[in-house]
Design a protein around this motif. Sequence first.
Motif, mmCIF file in Angstrom:
data_model
loop_
_atom_site.group_PDB
_atom_site.id
_atom_site.type_symbol
_atom_site.label_atom_id
_atom_site.label_comp_id
_atom_site.label_asym_id
_atom_site.label_seq_id
_atom_site.Cartn_x
_atom_site.Cartn_y
_atom_site.Cartn_z
ATOM 1 N N LEU A 147 -31.430 43.465 -56.306
ATOM 2 C CA LEU A 147 -30.776 42.412 -55.529
ATOM 3 C C LEU A 147 -31.765 41.510 -54.816
ATOM 4 O O LEU A 147 -31.370 40.629 -54.047
ATOM 5 N N GLY A 148 -33.055 41.711 -55.062
ATOM 6 C CA GLY A 148 -34.072 40.885 -54.427
ATOM 7 C C GLY A 148 -33.998 39.436 -54.875
ATOM 8 O O GLY A 148 -33.467 39.126 -55.947
ATOM 9 N N PRO A 149 -34.559 38.521 -54.090
ATOM 10 C CA PRO A 149 -34.471 37.092 -54.416
ATOM 11 C C PRO A 149 -35.156 36.716 -55.716
ATOM 12 O O PRO A 149 -34.771 35.752 -56.367
ATOM 13 N N GLY A 150 -36.172 37.454 -56.122
ATOM 14 C CA GLY A 150 -36.877 37.096 -57.342
ATOM 15 C C GLY A 150 -36.350 37.769 -58.592
ATOM 16 O O GLY A 150 -36.726 37.387 -59.704
ATOM 17 N N THR A 151 -35.487 38.751 -58.437
ATOM 18 C CA THR A 151 -35.027 39.536 -59.591
ATOM 19 C C THR A 151 -33.521 39.457 -59.823
ATOM 20 O O THR A 151 -33.059 39.761 -60.932
ATOM 21 N N TYR A 152 -32.767 39.076 -58.813
ATOM 22 C CA TYR A 152 -31.298 39.140 -58.926
ATOM 23 C C TYR A 152 -30.777 38.301 -60.091
ATOM 24 O O TYR A 152 -29.949 38.774 -60.888
ATOM 25 N N THR A 153 -31.246 37.067 -60.197
ATOM 26 C CA THR A 153 -30.737 36.174 -61.248
ATOM 27 C C THR A 153 -31.045 36.715 -62.644
ATOM 28 O O THR A 153 -30.183 36.711 -63.535
ATOM 29 N N ALA A 154 -32.288 37.205 -62.822
ATOM 30 C CA ALA A 154 -32.672 37.726 -64.134
ATOM 31 C C ALA A 154 -31.872 38.977 -64.491
ATOM 32 O O ALA A 154 -31.401 39.125 -65.638
ATOM 33 N N VAL A 155 -31.706 39.879 -63.527
ATOM 34 C CA VAL A 155 -30.945 41.107 -63.791
ATOM 35 C C VAL A 155 -29.478 40.782 -64.060
ATOM 36 O O VAL A 155 -28.861 41.358 -64.981
ATOM 37 N N TYR A 156 -28.918 39.874 -63.290
ATOM 38 C CA TYR A 156 -27.514 39.496 -63.491
ATOM 39 C C TYR A 156 -27.332 38.892 -64.889
ATOM 40 O O TYR A 156 -26.376 39.225 -65.609
ATOM 41 N N ALA A 157 -28.241 37.990 -65.286
ATOM 42 C CA ALA A 157 -28.142 37.367 -66.608
ATOM 43 C C ALA A 157 -28.257 38.413 -67.712
ATOM 44 O O ALA A 157 -27.542 38.346 -68.731
ATOM 45 N N THR A 158 -29.146 39.398 -67.527
ATOM 46 C CA THR A 158 -29.308 40.453 -68.526
ATOM 47 C C THR A 158 -28.040 41.287 -68.647
ATOM 48 O O THR A 158 -27.592 41.608 -69.758
ATOM 49 N N GLN A 159 -27.442 41.644 -67.501
ATOM 50 C CA GLN A 159 -26.218 42.431 -67.542
ATOM 51 C C GLN A 159 -25.057 41.643 -68.155
ATOM 52 O O GLN A 159 -24.258 42.196 -68.928
ATOM 53 N N LEU A 160 -24.964 40.370 -67.829
ATOM 54 C CA LEU A 160 -23.897 39.550 -68.408
ATOM 55 C C LEU A 160 -24.080 39.419 -69.917
ATOM 56 O O LEU A 160 -23.102 39.506 -70.680
ATOM 57 N N PHE A 161 -25.325 39.224 -70.348
ATOM 58 C CA PHE A 161 -25.593 39.162 -71.791
ATOM 59 C C PHE A 161 -25.244 40.499 -72.448
ATOM 60 O O PHE A 161 -24.670 40.530 -73.553
#
Length: 450
Positions: A192-206
């Motif tokens: 949930l960190g500011p530098g990782t949240y977007t990438a992790v969310y995109a990976t999970q959505l994919f």
Amino acid sequence: QFHGNVDADIRYDISLDPARESNLFRLLMGLQLANGTKPSPRLPKWWPKRLEMIGKVLPKAYCSMVIFTSLHLGVLFTKTTLDVLPTGELQAITDALTMTIIYFFTGYGTIYWCLRSRRLLAYMEHMNREYRHHSLAGVTFVSSHAAFRMSRNFTVVWIMSCLLGVISWGVSPLMLGIRMLPLQCWYPFDALGPGTYTAVYATQLFGQIMVGMTFGFGGSLFVTLSLLLLGQFDVLYCGLKNLDAHTKLLGGESVLQEELLVGDSKKELNQYVLLQQHPTDLIRLSAGQKCPDQGNAFHNALVECIRLHRFILHCSQELENLFSPYCLVKSLQITFQLCLLVFVGVSGTREVLRIVNQLQYLGLTIFELLMFTYCGELLSRHSIRSGDAFWRGAWWKHAHFIRQDILIFLVNSRRAVHVTAGKFYVMDVNRLRSVITQAFSFLTLLQKLA
């Protein structure tokens, strides 16, 4: 011969007999490429020569990315399951275990169809080349275009349903405006960190989208092949019933339709499982070359039906070879997933969005099991009706020409088509009942542990 000594692309009726489809699997081939199960696609003719290497590398890289996404999420949920086991919280354990099963099966399905992609392509091309788009030329006919249209519509609806179910789960944090991940699993860093949240969310959505695509592709492929084969059986049965009419047509008899056309009041029920019978426009076939030797024409027509029957049996055996390992793992996955989903739905929290997502997954799981077992049941039952179709025609008028041939054909036609799960059990309605029984047996055990 099969089309009344006229061009093979002739249409028996302008409105009721559509033209032959050149590719029955165009939609499925596109889905195969989209969900990363086609590592070596054929490049189109317009593809530039200088970019040929890129066209070969990109699909393999995409397939590798899909496999990695599914397997690494499966590993993360395995670690999550192991972490929550000591706590004894059955809801958290079953949640993590359910997602572990789903993502490992997604990885298995992607790898399986990648390895079988060349064989599947050869199978599709063989069916495109050899299938009959309408029955033997006679007084009545059936068109296999209805089976193609039905399979295409089903594929669209099933894929959209699968994607709707997984995407609604994946975008639920965005809908609620909460900074959280759609999949609650362990990470070795602050997801949930500011530098990782977007990438992790995109990976999970994919990963969620690939779950829907993989589950949708396997089910729609099986149903499409089953419907097309059922349509070919209907084409065969209509041809067998029209053997005598076909012979008279080649003999140039003009009173054919008045003598042999079956009216609505005399139509037999359940002759065909998918297709509808229509009267042939005999004027369009009158330009064909005549064959005054009716005995030879009847024998040749029977040979054409036997060739079609052998083609159907060959395609059915290849369907069994392709799906037998897949159905074995699919049955195990559905059994455990069905048990866990029902348990979570009964014993879990009563959040509205959670209940909706659980019901979507449960409905898709039960319907997927029904697809495999019901289509397998239809193939088994409908594949042994060649004799019934043959007896409907006026075969006795030509019995002395086909005595030995018809006996061999009728003996071979009694072999039912079966789709099995790993050669252990047949995918039919009995398997549907046994899977549901096993799932609820596990559910009872879990409830006692709770």
